[in-house]
Design an enzyme around this catalytic site. Structure first.
Site, PDB file in Angstrom:
ATOM      1  NE  ARG A  37      -2.603  -0.728   3.348  1.00 22.88           N
ATOM      2  CZ  ARG A  37      -1.814  -0.345   4.333  1.00 22.88           C
ATOM      3  NH1 ARG A  37      -2.114   1.028   4.531  1.00 22.88           N
ATOM      4  NH2 ARG A  37      -1.129  -0.625   5.002  1.00 22.88           N
ATOM      5  CE  LYS A 182      -5.374  -3.968   5.380  1.00 23.20           C
ATOM      6  NZ  LYS A 182      -6.491  -4.943   6.047  1.00 23.20           N
ATOM      7  CG  HIS A 201      -7.204  -3.803  10.740  1.00 24.35           C
ATOM      8  ND1 HIS A 201      -5.700  -3.964  11.278  1.00 24.35           N
ATOM      9  CD2 HIS A 201      -7.154  -4.629   9.419  1.00 24.35           C
ATOM     10  CE1 HIS A 201      -5.420  -3.749   9.775  1.00 24.35           C
ATOM     11  NE2 HIS A 201      -5.724  -4.595   8.834  1.00 24.35           N
ATOM     12  CE  LYS A 223      -5.120  -8.351  10.622  1.00 23.85           C
ATOM     13  NZ  LYS A 223      -3.999  -7.604  10.224  1.00 23.85           N
ATOM     14  CB  THR A 224      -4.463 -14.196   7.984  1.00 26.83           C
ATOM     15  OG1 THR A 224      -5.100 -12.956   7.476  1.00 26.83           O
ATOM     16  CG2 THR A 224      -4.968 -15.017   6.940  1.00 26.83           C
ATOM     17  CG  ASP A 238      -7.823  -7.893   7.029  1.00 26.83           C
ATOM     18  OD1 ASP A 238      -6.719  -7.077   8.020  1.00 26.83           O
ATOM     19  OD2 ASP A 238      -7.773  -6.743   6.420  1.00 26.83           O
ATOM     20  NE  ARG A 303      -0.522  -9.490   2.308  1.00 29.93           N
ATOM     21  CZ  ARG A 303      -0.674  -9.302   3.088  1.00 29.93           C
ATOM     22  NH1 ARG A 303      -2.197  -9.913   3.618  1.00 29.93           N
ATOM     23  NH2 ARG A 303      -0.084  -8.083   3.666  1.00 29.93           N
TER      24      ARG A 303
HETATM   25  N1  LIG Z   1       4.649 -16.102  16.032  1.00 28.99           N
HETATM   26  C1  LIG Z   1       3.980 -15.326  14.933  1.00 28.99           C
HETATM   27  N2  LIG Z   1       1.764 -15.330  14.674  1.00 28.99           N
HETATM   28  C2  LIG Z   1       1.635 -15.082  13.538  1.00 28.99           C
HETATM   29  N3  LIG Z   1       2.091 -15.754  12.370  1.00 28.99           N
HETATM   30  C3  LIG Z   1       3.551 -15.238  12.175  1.00 28.99           C
HETATM   31  C4  LIG Z   1       4.373 -15.822  13.626  1.00 28.99           C
HETATM   32  N4  LIG Z   1       5.615 -16.319  13.359  1.00 28.99           N
HETATM   33  C5  LIG Z   1       5.530 -15.762  11.892  1.00 28.99           C
HETATM   34  N5  LIG Z   1       4.606 -15.627  11.139  1.00 28.99           N
HETATM   35  C6  LIG Z   1       4.255 -15.149   9.835  1.00 28.99           C
HETATM   36  O1  LIG Z   1       3.673 -13.667  10.128  1.00 28.99           O
HETATM   37  C7  LIG Z   1       2.560 -13.659   8.620  1.00 28.99           C
HETATM   38  C8  LIG Z   1       1.181 -13.128   9.681  1.00 28.99           C
HETATM   39  O2  LIG Z   1       0.524 -12.752   8.170  1.00 28.99           O
HETATM   40  P1  LIG Z   1      -0.424 -13.198   8.133  1.00 28.99           P
HETATM   41  O3  LIG Z   1      -0.886 -13.748   9.100  1.00 28.99           O
HETATM   42  O4  LIG Z   1      -1.183 -13.167   6.982  1.00 28.99           O
HETATM   43  O5  LIG Z   1      -0.703 -11.275   8.851  1.00 28.99           O
HETATM   44  P2  LIG Z   1      -2.711 -10.394   8.554  1.00 28.99           P
HETATM   45  O6  LIG Z   1      -3.205 -11.205   8.486  1.00 28.99           O
HETATM   46  O7  LIG Z   1      -2.438  -9.417   9.838  1.00 28.99           O
HETATM   47  O8  LIG Z   1      -1.927  -9.602   7.980  1.00 28.99           O
HETATM   48  C9  LIG Z   1       2.818 -14.936   8.361  1.00 28.99           C
HETATM   49  O9  LIG Z   1       3.593 -15.097   7.006  1.00 28.99           O
HETATM   50  C10 LIG Z   1       3.117 -16.104   8.998  1.00 28.99           C
HETATM   51  O10 LIG Z   1       3.269 -17.182   9.040  1.00 28.99           O
HETATM   52  C1  LIG Z   2      -3.404  -6.759   3.198  1.00 26.65           C
HETATM   53  C2  LIG Z   2      -3.228  -5.355   3.910  1.00 26.65           C
HETATM   54  O1  LIG Z   2      -3.651  -5.448   5.427  1.00 26.65           O
HETATM   55  P1  LIG Z   2      -3.420  -7.044   5.838  1.00 26.65           P
HETATM   56  O2  LIG Z   2      -2.623  -7.432   6.377  1.00 26.65           O
HETATM   57  O3  LIG Z   2      -4.198  -6.740   7.906  1.00 26.65           O
HETATM   58  O4  LIG Z   2      -5.486  -7.098   5.466  1.00 26.65           O
HETATM   59  C3  LIG Z   2      -2.177  -4.374   3.663  1.00 26.65           C
HETATM   60  O5  LIG Z   2      -2.478  -3.381   4.728  1.00 26.65           O
HETATM   61  O6  LIG Z   2      -2.173  -3.847   2.145  1.00 26.65           O
END
Ligand SMILES: Nc1ncnc2c1ncn2[C@@H]1O[C@H](COP(=O)(O)OP(=O)(O)O)[C@@H](O)[C@H]1O
Ligand SMILES: C=C(OP(=O)(O)O)C(=O)O
Length: 432
Positions: A37, A182, A201, A223-224, A238, A303
């Protein structure tokens, strides 16, 4: 309009350079120069209403533009879209709460963008589509075409412009698909609190006994990963709303970071990468089409976007009762926070408002290494009103429904990895 996945695949592969089918059937695409972003290029129209209602000035993510400049950019985007042989239109919904459902229309030039939004928004049934009518909000995505950087209020050739009075958003000069999802989240962060609904969020899941957990976290901080727990039902990864009756997911899909993704560590996300899933900016082996998730040569912000039903234990419809646990994910890159802390309400509010965490490499333009940050509400880039507005609503709801606050440090695992490199130790010093 609302093309099916197969047709969008064909369009992408035929017309969009860098689009291929991977060994598991996902559509691999490239988002071009922007792979994260661009918050400094986001503009919000300041008028008599938004001037009073929104948070402006120091610390606020809302950088103002006027209506006239919005119209200049809008015309540029619409002219560009009109100059093409075809555009893609998605009519879809936001929010699984039927009483607060928002109808959105996304007009875009790339099949990749259409498939992405098909996955991320709630997909209408044929009957719902028939009766769709006028959308509540429209995005004009002309991301391949730049804005004119000499236009008033512009500081680069990228502009993401939000006009709440017209219920429109214009995108110029960036093809990163995350701007659309977003951008719509920012809209919900405005519309929902006006209805006394708290927008969050956060990821959200539910245990077998109906206990709901929220996972607040800045982009890329877990989060994911943590809401997609094979032992719990996934409500969403999310963006959520918390109403008088419980929680609802805003979206119809998930957007997982996939750098270093492995089948062992994240089996459900791994298995969701199949036909219909958009894989952004990943690198794969030319002949086997096997993705190398460790490859960061395009970006660290690789992603996967997939419909929520690709996760076997997704809870559909994506709604649940009032949360029992509110977990703040702080991705602490500098070893300050303990792994897990139980918080009282005042402590929860303190951490929610100050939002100490890290900007993870790649999620925002120019962020090459993890950077300590204070991101109010664990998503300062997306809030429209002052953080205390969201915090007060969260406190009220947690108190009323007896939810417990937790602070979980998701940076701890990575912290060890980050600190192996000497150049990253210097960031540590700079930031203290
Ligand atoms: N302790 C942890 N908890 C959660 N994710 C972790 C951790 N350590 C490494 N990761 C990695 O961090 C990234 C978190 O991304 P994601 O869950 O998609 O974030 P968000 O949904 O918040 O944008 C993933 O690539 C995951 O494999
Ligand atoms: C997609 C985004 O955030 P998130 O990983 O929280 O979905 C982003 O910040 O571009």
């Amino acid at each position: 309009m609302n093309l099916v996945r197969a047709e969008l695949y064909e369009q992408a592969i035929h017309y969009e350079k860098g689009s291929f089918i991977t060994s598991t059937g996902a559509l691999a695409t490239l988002s071009g120069a922007k792979t994260g972003r661009a918050p400094r290029d986001k503009r919000v129209v300041k008028d008599d209403v938004t001037g009073k209602e929104l948070w402006w000035g120091k610390g606020s993510p809302n950088i103002e533009m006027d209506e006239q400049t919005f119209l200049v950019n809008r015309e540029r985007a619409v002219d560009y879209l009109n100059s093409l042989d075809k555009v893609f239109v998605n009519d879809q919904f936001l929010n699984w709460d039927p009483e607060n459902r928002i109808k959105v229309r996304i007009v875009s030039a790339r099949a990749y963008h259409s498939l992405f939004m098909h996955n991320m928004c709630i997909r209408p049934t044929p009957e719902e589509l028939e009766e769709f009518g006028t959308p509540d909000f429209t995005i004009y995505n002309a991301g391949q075409f730049p804005c004119n950087r000499y236009t008033h209020y512009m500081t680069s050739s990228t502009s993401i412009d939000l006009n709440l009075a017209r219920s429109e958003m214009v995108i110029l000069g960036t093809q990163y698909a995350g701007e659309m999802k977003k951008g719509l989240f920012s809209v919900m962060h405005y519309l929902m609190p006006k209805r006394r609904i708290l927008s969050l969020h956060s990821g959200c899941n539910m245990g077998k006994d109906g206990d709901v957990a929220l996972f607040f976290g800045l982009s890329g901080t877990g989060k994911t990963t943590l809401s997609t727990d094979p032992n719990r039902y996934l409500i969403g990864d999310d963006e959520h709303c918390w109403t008088e009756t419980g929680v609802s997911n805003i979206e119809g899909g998930c957007y997982a970071k996939c750098i270093d993704l492995s089948r062992e560590k994240e089996p459900d996300i791994w298995n969701a990468i199949k036909f219909g899933t958009v894989l952004e900016n990943v690198v794969f082996e030319e002949h086997t089409r096997e993705v190398d998730y460790a490859d960061k040569s395009v970006t660290e912000n690789t992603r996967a976007s997939y419909p929520i039903e690709y996760i076997p234990n997704a809870k559909i419809p994506c709604v649940g009762p009032h949360p029992k646990n509110v977990i703040l994910l702080a991705c602490d890159a500098f070893g300050v926070l303990p792994p897990v802390s139980k918080l009282n309400l005042a402590q929860t509010m303190y951490h929610f408002i100050s939002g100490y965490t890290a900007l993870v490499a790649g999620t925002e333009e120019g962020v090459k290494e993890p950077r300590a940050t204070f991101s109010a509400c664990f998503g300062a880039a997306f809030i429209m009103m002052h953080p205390t507005k969201y915090a007060a609503m969260l406190a009220e709801k947690m108190l009323k429904h007896g939810a417990t606050g937790w602070l979980v440090n998701t940076g701890l695992v990575r912290w060890k990895l980050w600190f192996r490199k000497p150049n990253q130790v210097s960031i540590h010093k700079e930031n203290h």
